[in-house]
Structure formats: structure tokens, C-alpha cells
Motif scaffolding. Sequence first.
Motif, PDB file in Angstrom:
ATOM      1  N   GLN A 167      49.988   5.755  62.880  1.00 23.13           N
ATOM      2  CA  GLN A 167      48.957   6.492  62.167  1.00 23.13           C
ATOM      3  C   GLN A 167      49.551   7.052  60.780  1.00 23.13           C
ATOM      4  O   GLN A 167      50.744   7.535  61.029  1.00 23.13           O
ATOM      5  CB  GLN A 167      48.424   7.601  62.940  1.00 23.13           C
ATOM      6  CG  GLN A 167      47.658   7.047  64.436  1.00 23.13           C
ATOM      7  CD  GLN A 167      46.945   8.060  65.170  1.00 23.13           C
ATOM      8  OE1 GLN A 167      47.553   8.877  65.633  1.00 23.13           O
ATOM      9  NE2 GLN A 167      45.921   7.772  65.661  1.00 23.13           N
ATOM     10  N   TYR A 197      45.267   6.500  48.990  1.00 25.00           N
ATOM     11  CA  TYR A 197      45.556   5.921  50.346  1.00 25.00           C
ATOM     12  C   TYR A 197      46.870   5.515  50.395  1.00 25.00           C
ATOM     13  O   TYR A 197      47.447   4.623  49.701  1.00 25.00           O
ATOM     14  CB  TYR A 197      44.394   5.185  50.567  1.00 25.00           C
ATOM     15  CG  TYR A 197      43.017   5.623  50.542  1.00 25.00           C
ATOM     16  CD1 TYR A 197      42.229   5.398  49.403  1.00 25.00           C
ATOM     17  CD2 TYR A 197      42.284   6.104  51.984  1.00 25.00           C
ATOM     18  CE1 TYR A 197      40.961   5.801  49.645  1.00 25.00           C
ATOM     19  CE2 TYR A 197      40.993   6.391  51.845  1.00 25.00           C
ATOM     20  CZ  TYR A 197      40.359   6.264  50.465  1.00 25.00           C
ATOM     21  OH  TYR A 197      39.042   6.663  50.447  1.00 25.00           O
ATOM     22  N   GLN A 256      43.865   8.524  55.806  1.00 26.24           N
ATOM     23  CA  GLN A 256      42.631   9.109  55.480  1.00 26.24           C
ATOM     24  C   GLN A 256      42.390   9.354  54.132  1.00 26.24           C
ATOM     25  O   GLN A 256      41.034   9.478  53.668  1.00 26.24           O
ATOM     26  CB  GLN A 256      42.271  10.369  56.225  1.00 26.24           C
ATOM     27  CG  GLN A 256      42.586  11.695  55.576  1.00 26.24           C
ATOM     28  CD  GLN A 256      44.273  11.710  55.649  1.00 26.24           C
ATOM     29  OE1 GLN A 256      44.833  10.887  56.509  1.00 26.24           O
ATOM     30  NE2 GLN A 256      44.617  12.748  55.039  1.00 26.24           N
TER      31      GLN A 256
END
Length: 115
Positions: free
Chosen positions: A3, A93, A107
Motif C-alpha cells: 500500500q 500519484y 490515494q
Amino acid sequence: QVQLVESGGGLVQAGGSLRLSCAASTTIRNNHMYWYRQVPGKQRELVAGISSGGRISYADAVKGRFTISRDNAENTVYLQMNGLKPEDTAVYYCNAVVGGLLNIWGQGTQVTVSS
């Protein structure tokens, strides 16, 4: 699965600087890492990339102003942005390519450059 969390965006005057960070939840040592940006109504565009071996590339629009780097020990990728222009305004991003196939996205972080 890795992540990604971006940070460091904000509002800055033209000519100013910002440093974006992309923190990964796991090791990124073997991953190619990229920064993209997107303006509403337009396609996401590649800004800079750094391979697992440290090979670096930049979009023509940011060459000489932006610097991408990585700290594998900290699982973090950076984008140092100097000489910012109003046209650099976008959501930025972070992207990781895992195993050469899987794209992981953060995100996004908003960068706004005022004239």
C-alpha cells in the motif's frame, strides 16, 4: 500487497518548491516506482520513474526541475519539485509496479501552484 501513501502536497507560489513522499507498507526494493499527475478532465501523465536498480527518467516538462529518489531502507520514494509553475498544478500519484505486472496506486496528493 503493498500500500502506498503520498504526502507533502500543498499550495505554493510559482517558483517555489515542494517535496512529495510516497511511503510503502512493505519493501519496495524490487519494484519500479513512478510519480504520475492528473488534472481534472485530462489523462494521468507520467512525471518521473525510478527502477529497482536506480535508473531514472523524467517527462520533458519537468526535466531539470524535479528529482525523483528512493530510500529502500525506509520504503519511501520522493519527488523533489523545484521551480514550480502553475501548470504543475495537479493531483500527484505514486505508483508501484509489482512483479512487472501489477500496478499499485496511492490515494494522491494535491499540488497547487499559484501565479
